[in-house]
Motif scaffolding. Structure first.
Motif, PDB file in Angstrom:
ATOM      1  N   LEU A 168      19.261  15.392  -4.584  1.00  0.00           N
ATOM      2  CA  LEU A 168      18.946  16.411  -3.553  1.00  0.00           C
ATOM      3  C   LEU A 168      18.529  15.882  -2.485  1.00  0.00           C
ATOM      4  O   LEU A 168      17.989  14.998  -2.272  1.00  0.00           O
ATOM      5  CB  LEU A 168      17.752  17.069  -4.148  1.00  0.00           C
ATOM      6  CG  LEU A 168      17.527  17.449  -5.840  1.00  0.00           C
ATOM      7  CD1 LEU A 168      16.226  17.961  -6.249  1.00  0.00           C
ATOM      8  CD2 LEU A 168      18.524  18.629  -5.846  1.00  0.00           C
ATOM      9  N   GLU A 169      19.129  16.790  -1.284  1.00  0.00           N
ATOM     10  CA  GLU A 169      18.774  16.683  -0.017  1.00  0.00           C
ATOM     11  C   GLU A 169      17.035  16.572   0.260  1.00  0.00           C
ATOM     12  O   GLU A 169      16.537  17.733  -0.115  1.00  0.00           O
ATOM     13  CB  GLU A 169      19.357  17.718   0.883  1.00  0.00           C
ATOM     14  CG  GLU A 169      19.090  17.652   2.399  1.00  0.00           C
ATOM     15  CD  GLU A 169      19.507  18.682   3.205  1.00  0.00           C
ATOM     16  OE1 GLU A 169      20.780  18.748   3.453  1.00  0.00           O
ATOM     17  OE2 GLU A 169      18.923  19.551   3.479  1.00  0.00           O
ATOM     18  N   GLY A 174      16.050  21.250  -0.433  1.00  0.00           N
ATOM     19  CA  GLY A 174      15.982  20.341  -1.613  1.00  0.00           C
ATOM     20  C   GLY A 174      14.974  20.564  -2.412  1.00  0.00           C
ATOM     21  O   GLY A 174      14.918  20.706  -3.724  1.00  0.00           O
ATOM     22  N   TRP A 195      16.756  11.484  -4.424  1.00  0.00           N
ATOM     23  CA  TRP A 195      16.540  12.374  -2.974  1.00  0.00           C
ATOM     24  C   TRP A 195      17.182  11.434  -1.986  1.00  0.00           C
ATOM     25  O   TRP A 195      17.175  10.197  -1.883  1.00  0.00           O
ATOM     26  CB  TRP A 195      15.147  12.328  -2.515  1.00  0.00           C
ATOM     27  CG  TRP A 195      14.278  13.017  -3.429  1.00  0.00           C
ATOM     28  CD1 TRP A 195      13.563  12.664  -4.558  1.00  0.00           C
ATOM     29  CD2 TRP A 195      14.008  14.571  -3.541  1.00  0.00           C
ATOM     30  NE1 TRP A 195      13.000  13.592  -5.072  1.00  0.00           N
ATOM     31  CE2 TRP A 195      13.165  14.808  -4.461  1.00  0.00           C
ATOM     32  CE3 TRP A 195      14.452  15.446  -2.629  1.00  0.00           C
ATOM     33  CZ2 TRP A 195      12.584  15.907  -4.876  1.00  0.00           C
ATOM     34  CZ3 TRP A 195      14.071  16.795  -2.798  1.00  0.00           C
ATOM     35  CH2 TRP A 195      13.172  17.229  -4.073  1.00  0.00           C
TER      36      TRP A 195
END
Length: 404
Positions: A168-169, A174, A195
């Motif tokens: 995830l961003e 995110g 992340w």
């Protein structure tokens, strides 16, 4: 004689009976990333203009102009554009772009100044859910309070992924997907989540992927944009021991991903991504889709293909087209004047109280929005779970829905 000059003069003058009057100009700003994610920004622009061209950019004695503002993914630049809208005596409203941080970071400014904002792409849940009932942002797009659920179910139920890993961003976007995906994946632990930041390089990606593979993950649920997405796929293709199926958010479709990552690479990682459930390629076509396709063919926007079938970010067009159709009805339902602040209030009331069904590409909209009377509600969301599907790129770089 210059035809565009004649059109400009004609747009400013309207004939009613025997009286020639000046038309009032209404300016719609598009605040998007025209530098780094051109495909999404220009696809949105095309959707807005295709819908407006059907009414010749004119409603009653008002003409409508579209002005592009490039925020380049920068929230401060986006705020300056909102300040320009606020100070523009002809500025009517803002249409947003791909990135979620600009409307989230500027949400308080937007609502405090009652700056009507329509969102046809950015997906983070909080965008339409301020902590007060003063809400001036409306969305017709993916809603990440739902999107993560659709992606997760597709991975587990359609692709039999048993040990998904979230990649995830590290942004509010995110984080929004993290909450939704976690609720859908009860066995997920913190070690099943990674992340990354904007601009991550392939060496760092390789290190992270080795760690993910060591945890026996059998698929990757990806939330990121085209820049990071193409690096992710290339890292896997360059080192096949790091390969995992990727089930992605649609952020990857907003840039040049389809040009930088070829069909063989996309096939190797079994890439699928969320979309709304309409396609010019694979859905049943209708009178309105044929009309939208015809209007698209009359547009001349640098960087977009001649055929609507070849749009690499088609949902930008689809959502912006449907949202602008709704906007047109709301404007017609409003009592407009030379006071833009009052015009925004009038259009907002109309958006929240539509009295007629509006036929769009995705569906026919019956009361697409309602007054925001409950904090955290989806009353400013036009789409629901039933409107979301998964899709993939075919060999011609066209988006095909998996359900078709």
């Amino acid at each position: 004689m210059n035809l565009n000059w004649l059109k400009s003069i004609g747009a400013c003058l309207l004939l009613f009976g025997s009286h020639l009057i000046m038309a009032t100009e209404l300016i719609i700003y598009i605040d998007s990333d025209f530098s780094h994610h051109q495909q999404s920004a220009k696809s949105i622009e095309a959707g807005v203009k295709a819908a407006l061209s059907q009414i010749d950019y004119r409603i009653g004695e008002h003409i409508i102009a579209v002005v592009n503002k490039d925020h380049r993914g920068n929230t401060a630049r986006s705020k300056r554009h909102y300040q320009q809208l606020l100070n523009d005596k002809n500025g009517l409203l803002m249409i947003g772009g791909l990135h979620s941080p600009p409307p989230i970071k500027n949400q308080a400014f937007i609502n405090e100044n009652q700056l009507l904002t329509l969102v046809p792409w950015a997906a983070a849940g909080p965008i339409t859910r301020p902590s007060s009932l003063n809400n001036w942002i409306f969305r017709l797009s993916i809603d990440d309070t739902i999107a993560g659920r659709v992606i997760s179910r597709f991975a587990m139920e359609q692709k039999q992924c048993e040990r998904p890993h979230l990649f995830l961003e590290k942004t509010p976007w995110g984080q929004s997907n993290y909450r939704t995906m976690r609720s859908q994946l009860p066995k997920l632990t913190e070690s099943d989540v990674s992340w990354f930041n904007w601009g991550i390089d392939e060496n760092k990606l390789a290190i992270m992927l080795r760690a993910i593979k060591s945890r026996n993950a059998d698929c990757l649920l990806f939330v990121g944009n085209a820049v990071e997405g193409k690096k992710l796929v290339k890292t896997m293709v360059n080192n096949t021991t790091l390969m995992l199926p990727i089930y992605s958010h649609w952020g990857i479709t907003g840039g040049d991903f389809h040009l930088q990552v070829d069909f063989d690479a996309r096939k190797a990682v079994q890439l699928h991504f969320i979309q709304s459930c309409f396609s010019f390629l694979s859905s049943s076509q209708s009178t309105i889709s044929n009309r939208a396709e015809q209007q698209y063919s009359t547009l001349s926007i640098d960087g977009l293909p001649k055929s609507i079938m070849d749009l690499s970010a088609p949902t930008g067009f689809i959502h912006a087209y449907d949202l602008t159709q709704i906007l047109i009805h709301a404007i017609k339902q409003s009592q407009l004047s030379d006071d833009m602040a009052e015009n925004r209030r009038s259009i907002k009331r109309a958006l929240e109280n539509m009295t007629v069904p509006i036929e769009g590409l995705i569906k026919t909209y019956h009361t697409p929005f309602k007054p925001y009377t409950e904090v955290g509600s989806a009353q400013h969301e036009a789409l629901s779970t039933n409107d979301f599907c998964m899709g993939h790129y075919n060999q011609q770089n066209q988006v095909i829905l998996d359900t078709e």
